[in-house]
Design a protein around this motif. Structure first.
Motif, PDB file in Angstrom:
ATOM      1  N   THR A   1      -8.285 -14.302  10.198  1.00 43.32           N
ATOM      2  CA  THR A   1      -8.860 -15.169   9.172  1.00 43.32           C
ATOM      3  C   THR A   1      -8.042 -15.130   7.890  1.00 43.32           C
ATOM      4  O   THR A   1      -7.703 -14.062   7.382  1.00 43.32           O
ATOM      5  N   ASN A   2      -7.741 -16.304   7.354  1.00 37.86           N
ATOM      6  CA  ASN A   2      -6.991 -16.369   6.103  1.00 37.86           C
ATOM      7  C   ASN A   2      -7.847 -15.903   4.931  1.00 37.86           C
ATOM      8  O   ASN A   2      -9.024 -16.252   4.821  1.00 37.86           O
ATOM      9  N   THR A   3      -7.243 -15.133   4.062  1.00 37.32           N
ATOM     10  CA  THR A   3      -7.915 -14.662   2.855  1.00 37.32           C
ATOM     11  C   THR A   3      -6.907 -14.725   1.707  1.00 37.32           C
ATOM     12  O   THR A   3      -5.771 -15.166   1.890  1.00 37.32           O
ATOM     13  N   SER A   4      -7.310 -14.300   0.524  1.00 37.98           N
ATOM     14  CA  SER A   4      -6.422 -14.248  -0.646  1.00 37.98           C
ATOM     15  C   SER A   4      -6.793 -13.027  -1.466  1.00 37.98           C
ATOM     16  O   SER A   4      -7.938 -12.562  -1.432  1.00 37.98           O
ATOM     17  N   LEU A   5      -5.822 -12.512  -2.195  1.00 40.35           N
ATOM     18  CA  LEU A   5      -6.106 -11.377  -3.069  1.00 40.35           C
ATOM     19  C   LEU A   5      -5.137 -11.365  -4.242  1.00 40.35           C
ATOM     20  O   LEU A   5      -4.087 -12.001  -4.219  1.00 40.35           O
ATOM     21  N   GLY A   6      -5.538 -10.649  -5.271  1.00 40.55           N
ATOM     22  CA  GLY A   6      -4.675 -10.422  -6.410  1.00 40.55           C
ATOM     23  C   GLY A   6      -4.493  -8.930  -6.591  1.00 40.55           C
ATOM     24  O   GLY A   6      -5.415  -8.149  -6.334  1.00 40.55           O
ATOM     25  N   GLU A   7      -3.306  -8.519  -6.993  1.00 38.43           N
ATOM     26  CA  GLU A   7      -3.062  -7.103  -7.217  1.00 38.43           C
ATOM     27  C   GLU A   7      -2.280  -6.908  -8.513  1.00 38.43           C
ATOM     28  O   GLU A   7      -1.487  -7.763  -8.912  1.00 38.43           O
ATOM     29  N   ILE A   8      -2.555  -5.786  -9.158  1.00 39.73           N
ATOM     30  CA  ILE A   8      -1.799  -5.370 -10.333  1.00 39.73           C
ATOM     31  C   ILE A   8      -1.287  -3.969 -10.043  1.00 39.73           C
ATOM     32  O   ILE A   8      -2.072  -3.040  -9.853  1.00 39.73           O
ATOM     33  N   VAL A   9       0.020  -3.834  -9.968  1.00 38.57           N
ATOM     34  CA  VAL A   9       0.617  -2.551  -9.629  1.00 38.57           C
ATOM     35  C   VAL A   9       1.808  -2.280 -10.538  1.00 38.57           C
ATOM     36  O   VAL A   9       2.392  -3.198 -11.108  1.00 38.57           O
ATOM     37  N   ASN A  10       2.135  -1.001 -10.671  1.00 37.67           N
ATOM     38  CA  ASN A  10       3.361  -0.700 -11.401  1.00 37.67           C
ATOM     39  C   ASN A  10       4.544  -0.866 -10.452  1.00 37.67           C
ATOM     40  O   ASN A  10       4.392  -0.922  -9.235  1.00 37.67           O
ATOM     41  N   ALA A  11       5.741  -0.958 -11.039  1.00 36.66           N
ATOM     42  CA  ALA A  11       6.924  -1.297 -10.244  1.00 36.66           C
ATOM     43  C   ALA A  11       7.259  -0.227  -9.216  1.00 36.66           C
ATOM     44  O   ALA A  11       7.749  -0.535  -8.133  1.00 36.66           O
ATOM     45  N   ARG A  12       6.994   1.030  -9.539  1.00 33.76           N
ATOM     46  CA  ARG A  12       7.289   2.090  -8.562  1.00 33.76           C
ATOM     47  C   ARG A  12       6.364   1.970  -7.354  1.00 33.76           C
ATOM     48  O   ARG A  12       6.811   2.091  -6.212  1.00 33.76           O
TER      49      ARG A  12
ATOM     50  N   GLN B   1      -8.192  -7.146  -5.978  1.00 34.29           N
ATOM     51  CA  GLN B   1      -9.473  -7.718  -5.574  1.00 34.29           C
ATOM     52  C   GLN B   1      -9.218  -8.816  -4.555  1.00 34.29           C
ATOM     53  O   GLN B   1      -8.356  -9.681  -4.759  1.00 34.29           O
ATOM     54  N   GLU B   2      -9.956  -8.746  -3.453  1.00 31.25           N
ATOM     55  CA  GLU B   2      -9.768  -9.702  -2.371  1.00 31.25           C
ATOM     56  C   GLU B   2     -10.949 -10.656  -2.290  1.00 31.25           C
ATOM     57  O   GLU B   2     -12.058 -10.349  -2.726  1.00 31.25           O
TER      58      GLU B   2
ATOM     59  N   ALA C   1      -3.411  -8.435   7.552  1.00 29.91           N
ATOM     60  CA  ALA C   1      -2.336  -8.161   6.599  1.00 29.91           C
ATOM     61  C   ALA C   1      -2.893  -7.678   5.266  1.00 29.91           C
ATOM     62  O   ALA C   1      -2.292  -6.823   4.603  1.00 29.91           O
ATOM     63  N   ALA C   2      -4.046  -8.216   4.863  1.00 27.51           N
ATOM     64  CA  ALA C   2      -4.664  -7.798   3.595  1.00 27.51           C
ATOM     65  C   ALA C   2      -5.062  -6.326   3.642  1.00 27.51           C
ATOM     66  O   ALA C   2      -4.922  -5.600   2.653  1.00 27.51           O
ATOM     67  N   ILE C   3      -5.569  -5.867   4.780  1.00 23.65           N
ATOM     68  CA  ILE C   3      -5.925  -4.452   4.930  1.00 23.65           C
ATOM     69  C   ILE C   3      -4.675  -3.578   4.796  1.00 23.65           C
ATOM     70  O   ILE C   3      -4.700  -2.543   4.121  1.00 23.65           O
TER      71      ILE C   3
END
Length: 561
Positions: A227-238, A141-142, A128-130
């Motif tokens: 495998t469980n992982t975590s990530l953070g993302e910063i995106v604009n609303a569009r 960043q994952e 799912a992260a991919i």
């Protein structure tokens, strides 16, 4: 995964707003929906002492909700107000009204580019992260499989319905993979320590930590896509709206649920990192002045929604779903009698061809596991009429506001058909300045075997593990249950190979070749990046001297990270 800061198409603004770099002031009038033009107010703050002082004012903006910030920035085109005055004027209700009018009714989609949202996504599968990161305008960043031990991460279990036998086989296989991952990680760490003397000036802790990271770099091949992982993302609303619509349209249930969760996170109440300290402050104020405490509570502990307006209409994309169904059928029909040809190289620099051929071939590429050259040959043999029918399929269901599919981003000078292990692909996947078209996850191309595994004396054990995983994947894919093939893919270890098409310009070829051949990198993508350089050097020998690549055959200092 680490970010690629110099290789982005968009930069996350967060709570920081840019300012004009010229002294020009807009004379454009606002629309009737905004009312009359307000009288221009004097510039706030001290005025320049002399004509030599710069007249441009630049300031950062902090503490503004993303949609309020987007509205304030959008007002530059419709009002002479300064940013400070605009922010003082705007309320959340006013912002929602403005965005509903101009964003949804009038189609001024660029307004949403100004609203940036930070999101944390935790306990999702690597698969799912991919898919989540497969957005060209994505910044994130994952969790790294190179620097962290994943033995206690757990894994995602798809919905097998009432098929208890399939669920039992799946769990037994994944538990086995994680047990092997833990055992071989310890074995590889000890092996690397045994062949790598510790420098006298290096602390024991740093020495062991570095070699353990090298060991994880090798044994990550055992980790399954579940495998469980975590990530953070910063995106604009569009971008988020597009991303959510894509995820909601996906073939895998987990990914569809992820799309819904992202939508809820953007439109619902956000996590307030200061909530506990603000709550304590409110109680202290209440002890002194109850009336003031009420106001403080309203200001400090109010519910904040990051994008309640801009993302609320993100829904499954019918264009994407219907087109995928028809192109899959077209790919099955065209390639029905074509066996997967053994790959002669991990990187194939493709020849120039007519644009129609490229588009038709790329449209089918995503929906099978054949090489680009195999598909192109079949497309050419099928004739011009069939080729145009395929292109028509790619656009038949396109709606008024739908972007063309990624396959239509064609015409780049450098196009590489790359076959590599999924673990290494995750690193290559981070390059955003090129077009990437992924094929699905499969075991049909075999798996990568590293020399380190052979040198450590565990090749037979690794081979047996891969064979067991492959048997499970193929067995699960044949079950007579919904999404059986999709569910089976979660059991595929990262060692197994997949295809992806990379399209780019010359500068990006140089960038990837230079960055990804550095000795600190994983040998898998180092080999791919070097093969890209070699392919270009053969075709354009005069340009080879401009690549500053590292020789991947040179010995590597395992203690250099």
């Amino acid at each position: 995964m680490m970010p690629d800061p110099s290789n982005k198409n968009s930069s996350p603004a967060g709570a920081v707003a840019g300012a004009s770099n010229s002294g020009h002031r807009s004379t454009q009038r606002p629309s009737a929906a905004e009312g009359p033009v307000p009288a221009e107010k004097p510039a706030s703050g001290p005025q320049p002492a002399s004509s030599d002082a710069p007249s441009t004012e630049v300031f950062a903006v902090f503490g503004v909700e993303p949609e309020i910030q987007a509205y304030a920035m959008a007002k530059y085109s419709r009002s002479a107000l300064s940013m400070k005055d605009a922010l003082r004027e705007i309320s959340s209700q006013k912002a929602e009204k403005f965005l509903n009018t101009f964003y949804f009714q009038y189609g001024h989609r660029s307004i949403a580019d100004l609203a940036h949202i930070a999101l944390a996504v935790e306990r999702l599968s690597i698969l799912a992260a991919i898919e989540l990161a497969d957005e060209q305008r994505w910044d994130g960043q994952e969790r790294s499989t190179r620097y962290q031990d994943f033995k206690k991460s757990g894994y995602y279990t798809p919905d097998f319905g009432t098929d208890d036998q399939a669920c039992k086989l799946y769990r037994e296989t994944l538990d086995f993979l994680f047990a092997e991952y833990e055992a071989l990680s310890a074995h590889m760490a000890q092996y690397l320590i045994s062949i790598t003397p510790k420098p006298a000036d290096m602390k024991q802790e740093a020495y062991e930590r570095t070699l353990k990271a090298r060991a994880f770099d090798i044994t990550r091949y055992l980790l399954p896509l579940a495998t469980n992982t975590s990530l953070g993302e910063i995106v604009n609303a569009r971008t988020l709206e597009t991303q959510v619509a894509h995820l909601l349209s996906h073939t895998h249930k987990e990914v569809r649920q992820l799309g819904e969760s992202l939508k809820n996170a953007a439109t619902g109440a956000a996590y307030n990192v200061n909530a506990d300290s603000f709550r304590d402050l409110v109680e202290q104020i209440r002890a002194v002045n109850p009336e003031l405490a009420v106001r403080a509570e309203q200001e400090l502990l109010r519910e904040v929604r990051m994008a309640p307006t801009l993302v609320k209409y993100a829904d499954p994309n019918a264009y994407e779903m219907e087109t995928r169904r028809e192109l899959r059928q077209a790919a099955r029909e065209l390639m029905a009698h074509e066996q997967l040809a053994p790959s002669k190289a991990i990187v194939d620099l493709l020849d120039e061809e007519p644009l129609e051929v490229e588009i038709a071939t790329t449209l089918l590429y995503e929906h099978c596991h054949h090489s680009y050259r195999q598909i192109r040959q079949a497309v050419q043999v099928a004739g011009e009429r069939r080729r145009r029918e395929i292109i028509d399929l790619g656009l038949r269901h396109r709606g008024k506001h739908d972007e063309m599919l990624r396959a239509f981003r064609a015409g780049q000078q450098f196009r590489f058909d790359i076959l590599m292990d999924t673990g290494g692909f995750r690193d290559m996947h981070r390059h955003r300045r090129c077009i990437q078209v992924m094929q699905g996850f499969t075991t049909q191309h075999g798996y990568e075997m590293l020399m380190d595994i052979e040198d450590a004396g565990v090749r037979d054990r690794f081979d047996a593990t891969m064979r067991r995983a492959q048997t499970t994947v193929e067995t699960l894919a044949k079950r007579d249950t919904p999404e059986a093939e999709e569910n089976s893919q979660y059991a595929i270890p990262l060692a197994f190979k997949k295809r992806a098409l990379f399209k780019m310009d010359f500068a990006e070829v140089v960038y990837i070749s230079e960055l990804r051949t550095t000795p600190a990198g994983h040998i898998s993508y180092r080999n791919v990046a070097y093969a890209m350089y070699e392919a270009v050097a053969r075709k354009y020998p005069a340009l080879a001297k401009y690549f500053r690549v590292h020789d991947v055959s040179a010995p590597v200092d395992l203690l250099q990270r």
